[in-house]
Each structure stands twice: as C-alpha cells, then as structure tokens.
Design an enzyme around this catalytic site. Structure first.
Site, PDB file in Angstrom:
ATOM      1  N   LYS A  22       0.834  -1.215   0.000  1.00 48.88           N
ATOM      2  CA  LYS A  22       0.000   0.000   0.000  1.00 48.88           C
ATOM      3  C   LYS A  22       0.863   1.257   0.000  1.00 48.88           C
ATOM      4  O   LYS A  22       0.659   2.163  -0.792  1.00 48.88           O
ATOM      5  CB  LYS A  22      -0.902   0.000   1.244  1.00 48.88           C
ATOM      6  N   ASN A  23       1.851   1.282   0.909  1.00 42.79           N
ATOM      7  CA  ASN A  23       2.632   2.509   1.070  1.00 42.79           C
ATOM      8  C   ASN A  23       3.642   2.736  -0.056  1.00 42.79           C
ATOM      9  O   ASN A  23       4.264   3.790  -0.117  1.00 42.79           O
ATOM     10  CB  ASN A  23       3.349   2.524   2.420  1.00 42.79           C
ATOM     11  N   CYS A 125      -4.865  13.034  13.496  1.00 46.22           N
ATOM     12  CA  CYS A 125      -5.407  11.733  13.152  1.00 46.22           C
ATOM     13  C   CYS A 125      -5.245  10.857  14.372  1.00 46.22           C
ATOM     14  O   CYS A 125      -4.641  11.263  15.354  1.00 46.22           O
ATOM     15  CB  CYS A 125      -4.728  11.136  11.940  1.00 46.22           C
ATOM     16  N   ARG A 130       0.873  14.358  13.618  1.00 44.36           N
ATOM     17  CA  ARG A 130       1.399  14.119  12.264  1.00 44.36           C
ATOM     18  C   ARG A 130       1.386  15.355  11.367  1.00 44.36           C
ATOM     19  O   ARG A 130       0.638  15.433  10.392  1.00 44.36           O
ATOM     20  CB  ARG A 130       0.643  12.971  11.601  1.00 44.36           C
ATOM     21  N   ASP A 314       4.721   0.550  11.979  1.00 46.11           N
ATOM     22  CA  ASP A 314       3.512  -0.095  11.436  1.00 46.11           C
ATOM     23  C   ASP A 314       3.406  -1.572  11.814  1.00 46.11           C
ATOM     24  O   ASP A 314       2.428  -2.223  11.458  1.00 46.11           O
ATOM     25  CB  ASP A 314       3.465   0.061   9.904  1.00 46.11           C
ATOM     26  N   ARG A 406      -8.716  -0.597   4.630  1.00 46.44           N
ATOM     27  CA  ARG A 406      -7.827   0.437   4.085  1.00 46.44           C
ATOM     28  C   ARG A 406      -6.478  -0.164   3.709  1.00 46.44           C
ATOM     29  O   ARG A 406      -5.821   0.324   2.795  1.00 46.44           O
ATOM     30  CB  ARG A 406      -7.582   1.540   5.126  1.00 46.44           C
TER      31      ARG A 406
HETATM   32  C1  UD1 Z   1       4.527   6.935   6.507  1.00 45.53           C
HETATM   33  C2  UD1 Z   1       3.634   5.739   6.293  1.00 45.53           C
HETATM   34  C3  UD1 Z   1       3.047   5.262   7.612  1.00 45.53           C
HETATM   35  C4  UD1 Z   1       4.167   4.998   8.621  1.00 45.53           C
HETATM   36  C5  UD1 Z   1       5.105   6.194   8.727  1.00 45.53           C
HETATM   37  C6  UD1 Z   1       6.330   5.914   9.580  1.00 45.53           C
HETATM   38  C7  UD1 Z   1       2.796   6.104   4.041  1.00 45.53           C
HETATM   39  C8  UD1 Z   1       1.643   6.452   3.156  1.00 45.53           C
HETATM   40  N1  UD1 Z   1       2.577   6.137   5.364  1.00 45.53           N
HETATM   41  O1  UD1 Z   1       3.714   7.970   7.054  1.00 45.53           O
HETATM   42  O2  UD1 Z   1       2.284   4.076   7.371  1.00 45.53           O
HETATM   43  O3  UD1 Z   1       3.609   4.742   9.891  1.00 45.53           O
HETATM   44  O4  UD1 Z   1       5.571   6.581   7.418  1.00 45.53           O
HETATM   45  O5  UD1 Z   1       7.031   4.843   9.075  1.00 45.53           O
HETATM   46  O6  UD1 Z   1       3.867   5.786   3.563  1.00 45.53           O
HETATM   47  N2  UD1 Z   1       6.898  14.633  10.886  1.00 45.53           N
HETATM   48  C9  UD1 Z   1       6.966  15.976  11.189  1.00 45.53           C
HETATM   49  N3  UD1 Z   1       6.775  16.873  10.182  1.00 45.53           N
HETATM   50  C10 UD1 Z   1       6.523  16.506   8.893  1.00 45.53           C
HETATM   51  C11 UD1 Z   1       6.465  15.129   8.594  1.00 45.53           C
HETATM   52  C12 UD1 Z   1       6.661  14.216   9.619  1.00 45.53           C
HETATM   53  O7  UD1 Z   1       7.183  16.349  12.325  1.00 45.53           O
HETATM   54  O8  UD1 Z   1       6.355  17.377   8.029  1.00 45.53           O
HETATM   55  C13 UD1 Z   1       7.096  13.623  11.965  1.00 45.53           C
HETATM   56  C14 UD1 Z   1       5.817  12.834  12.246  1.00 45.53           C
HETATM   57  O9  UD1 Z   1       4.971  13.495  13.149  1.00 45.53           O
HETATM   58  C15 UD1 Z   1       6.388  11.548  12.814  1.00 45.53           C
HETATM   59  C16 UD1 Z   1       7.696  11.367  12.027  1.00 45.53           C
HETATM   60  O10 UD1 Z   1       8.007  12.651  11.500  1.00 45.53           O
HETATM   61  O11 UD1 Z   1       6.687  11.693  14.171  1.00 45.53           O
HETATM   62  C17 UD1 Z   1       7.630  10.357  10.904  1.00 45.53           C
HETATM   63  O12 UD1 Z   1       6.508  10.603  10.110  1.00 45.53           O
HETATM   64  P1  UD1 Z   1       6.490  10.297   8.539  1.00 45.53           P
HETATM   65  O13 UD1 Z   1       7.619   9.404   8.173  1.00 45.53           O
HETATM   66  O14 UD1 Z   1       6.359  11.580   7.798  1.00 45.53           O
HETATM   67  O15 UD1 Z   1       5.134   9.499   8.365  1.00 45.53           O
HETATM   68  P2  UD1 Z   1       4.247   9.480   7.069  1.00 45.53           P
HETATM   69  O16 UD1 Z   1       5.095   9.706   5.879  1.00 45.53           O
HETATM   70  O17 UD1 Z   1       3.033  10.319   7.262  1.00 45.53           O
END
Ligand code: UD1
Length: 429
Positions: A22-23, A125, A130, A314, A406
C-alpha cells in the site's frame, strides 16, 4: 458497519500470497502527475486507500485504466494505467485528505508540473498530530510561495521549482517522497539529507528513474536529484508489502502455525526478522517467498520502533499482540508517533497484562488471551486485535473493520484459507 467474527485457537497452516505494498503504491500513483504520458503500475493491491487515491487523481483530471489481473512472479495484483495528459484541477479537497493522509503526496508533483497546488491540511489523526511542516519547508526552500489559509496549503511556483540543499531534521517517509518527486522536475540539482530509506521510498525512486529522472544515492540517507525538463511514461511493478508480510509472520507465530508467504522478501524485513528470531520465531527463505513458524516457545523481547532499517512503527501493535502470549516480559517503545498505543486497552480487555509508561509499554506474557468484543481506531491497531483474536480462547468480535479494508487485501479470506475461523459479519445499514 461490518464486523469481523473470529474464533481463536486454530494454528494457521498453509500458503498466503503477499499483496503489493500500500505505502509503495500510493506515492507511485501520484508520480503519474509528473508526466503527460501513461504510467502503468503492476501488482497494485485492492484496498480502500488505493480507491481513495484513484478518486483523488481522477478529480485532478488523470485518466485511469484497469488492465485486469496479471500473475507474474506470484503477483496477483492488478495492473493500473494512469495518464495525466491534461490536468483539470490542482485541488486536493478536505473530504479526501481527511480520509487518507497520503493525499499530501500530490503536493510535490502538482507543484512541480502545474506550478500550483491547493491541498487540504491533513490535521490530526488517530495516531498523533502528524504535521506536514517538513514537506512545506522543503518546497519553500525550492522557491515555492506557500500560504496556509482556511485549512488549505496554497502553493505556487510561477517560475518553476529550483534545486536546493535540504536537510530533514526528522526522517519523514512521505516528506522524502514528495520532495523527491518535486525535485525530479525542478531546475538544477537538489540534495536531500537525512532522507527516509524505507523500501517504499526506494521503489518510488526506481520508478522515477524508469520515467527518466536522474537520482543518485538510492537506498541511502542522502539523495541527489538532477531535475529534468520533462519525464516520460513507464511501467513498474509495486514491491510486495513488508508490513502485510510481518503481520502474517506474527499470525503464524501467535497461533503456533506454519505459513509460507508467497512473494515476500526477506531482504525488506531486516530488524523485524532479527527481533522475531530473538523471540523464538524461525524465518527461512523459500523458493517463492519465506516460511514462518515457531521454533519452541515464544519468549518476551524488547523492541523499539525506528525509521528503516529499524523496526517499523507499522508493526508495533502486531508485535505487542504477539508478546502478550510470550513467556516473560517485553518492553515495547514507540519513538515515531505519540499516541500509538490505542490497542493497549483493547488487548487488556482480552486478558493481556500491559502497563504503559510514556512511550513504552511493559508487556508481561500471559498463558492465554480470552475472546471479547473489541474495536480499534487505526489500521495497524485493528489487525493486532485480529491477531489476538486468532490466538484467544472463544469468540472475538472486531468492530470498525473499515480500518482493515484500508490496508489489508481480503484479510479474512487469506486467513480462513489457512484454517482460521474468521468471517465478516455484514450489518444492515
Ligand atoms: C509513513 C507511512 C506510515 C508509517 C510512517 C512511519 C505512508 C503512506 N505512510 O507515514 O504508514 O507509519 O511513514 O514509518 O507511507 N513529521 C513531522 N513533520 C513533517 C512530517 C513528519 O514532524 O512534516 C514527523 C511525524 O509526526 C512523525 C515522524 O516525522 O513523528 C515520521 O513521520 P512520517 O515518516 O512523515 O510518516 P508518514 O510519511 O506520514
């Protein structure tokens, strides 16, 4: 709302085909926005999130085509075509982004190709706040003008994006993907430091290369992307889902079963394999994937979630379900997301012995879990309760299973084919 009825206690034995990730599929789908030619993706899983992304892309003017199923290398997923010849909108509306945070992945490609994008802020969420501030800061560093108004990110780059050096203070998966896609069409070279190294990021980089992008450092935490004037169409197969794989490995272990996971890649499991082996689970490569079963008993072990190649957040909830029935104690520490222990009170209702101290959960193994009505507020928490139900004595009714749909393709069919007593209970609307 549908529920899942599970009667536990049966060892799972048999073969399960692992679906496309999915990701990986979600960012790959948004890569179609970077070119006016056709992008064909193979091994796309049948999931609610994929339908949501297809809907969003359709609203932007992307023509979608379904090529039917094709089974190569044990893949059973669909091939889908995406052609973003004429973009008719640059807006990702609130009702779609709210449903699926990964909608933010249209921001980088739209801005790079159409020079503007309006994407709803994802907001809070179930598993934490996030934010997407790192996506926004990186695009600003590449020359984008971005304002936040009425809950929307309004981004413009009238003269196109410029290459830049960007150091991510935190490893972000979709952040890395968004900026990598934007940089592929920017002027000049972009250097990204402290990037995510997840196999899904690497899969996207390989697809972008097939579309004509120039990317160095793939698989490392430092990517160098030389922007191109245009990218072209390509065909690419989505990698197998390592989170689905890990979930079924734990299903084999928690039920004392023996599963062959067809299409699974050991190379993507890394620390998951090490941690599970330490807990008494044997993982061996087979000709078509990998086999998982217990060696002797299960032992408690400590786990800390980290960016890849560390243990994935995850799989944290599923690992906790497994440790609930292991001998001894386990300390499970979540470092990626705050508020990702929502499965704890539900597991406790099934007889688990878990105490949470801040971002760590101390799990003391019990002999048996007991079936109970449970519900979960996110995808991975839901599947951890399904695993607990498979091991528990008696009946578990898992509610709110739209979360499962999902991210898990035909979960109940795959488990039932290996001997589980599990069925979807349709509820009249
Ligand atoms: C992706 C995955 C999700 C997984 C996560 C961590 C997809 C579609 N989703 O989510 O399933 O749980 O990686 O492996 O691929 N952060 C910030 N600012 C930002 C972006 C992130 O502070 O602009 C922080 C987040 O709050 C979190 C950390 O960085 O604590 C990691 O998040 P991130 O890797 O961005 O998660 P996603 O990409 O949303």
């Amino acid at each position: 709302m549908d529920s899942m009825r599970i009667v536990g206690g049966k060892p799972l034995v048999g073969k399960i085909h692992i679906s496309g990730a999915k990701n990986a599929a979600l960012p790959l789908m948004t890569a179609c926005l970077l070119t006016d030619e056709k992008l064909t993706l193979g091994n796309v899983p049948h999931l609610a999130d994929i339908a949501t992304m297809a809907n969003l892309l359709g609203q932007l003017g992307v023509e979608l085509g379904l090529n039917g199923h094709h089974a190569n290398n044990g893949h059973t997923g669909r091939a889908m075509d995406f052609t973003a010849k004429n973009l008719t909108s640059v807006i990702a509306p609130y009702d779609l982004v709210r449903k699926m945070r990964a909608s933010i992945l249209v921001l980088g490609p739209l801005l790079a190709r159409a020079k503007e994008a309006k994407v709803s802020l994802p907001g809070g969420c179930a598993i934490g706040t996030r934010p997407v501030d790192l996506h926004i800061e990186a695009l600003r560093a590449m020359g984008a003008e971005i304002t936040i108004e009425n809950g929307y990110i309004n981004a413009r780059a009238p003269h196109g994006l410029q290459g830049a050096e960007i150091v991510f203070p935190t490893v972000t998966v979709t952040g890395t993907e968004n900026i990598m896609m934007a940089a592929a069409l920017a002027k000049g070279t972009t250097t990204l430091v402290n990037t995510a190294r997840e196999p899904e990021v690497t899969d996207l980089a390989h697809c972008l290369q097939a579309m004509g992008a120039e990317i160095d450092g793939i698989g490392s935490d430092r990517l160098r992307i030389t922007g191109k004037d245009r990218l072209h169409g390509a065909s690419h197969d989505v990698i197998p889902d390592r989170i689905e794989t890990g979930t079924f490995v734990m299903a084999a272990a928690i039920t004392n079963g023996d599963l062959e996971l067809i299409g699974a890649r050991m190379g993507h499991l890394n620390s998951v394999a090490r941690v599970l082996e330490g807990a008494g689970v044997a993982l061996t490569e087979t000709e078509r994937g990998l086999r998982a079963h217990r060696v002797n008993g299960l032992h408690g072990t400590d786990v800390m979630t980290e960016p890849y190649p560390g243990f994935p957040t995850d799989l944290q909830a599923q690992m906790m379900a497994l440790m609930c029935v292991a001998e001894g104690a386990s300390m499970i520490t979540e470092t990626i997301f705050e508020n990702r222990f929502m499965h704890v009170p539900e597991l406790r209702r099934m007889g688990a012995n878990i105490t949470v101290h801040g971002s760590s959960a101390m799990v003391r193994g019990v002999k048996k879990l007991a079936g109970a009505p449970v519900m979960a507020t996110d995808l991975r928490a839901s599947v951890s309760l399904a695993l607990a139900g498979l091991a528990a004595e008696g009946e578990t009714m898992l509610n709110r299973i739209y979360h499962l749909d999902r991210g898990y393709e035909r979960l109940e069919d795959k488990l039932a084919a290996c001997g589980a007593t599990i069925e979807r209970v349709k509820q009249a609307a």
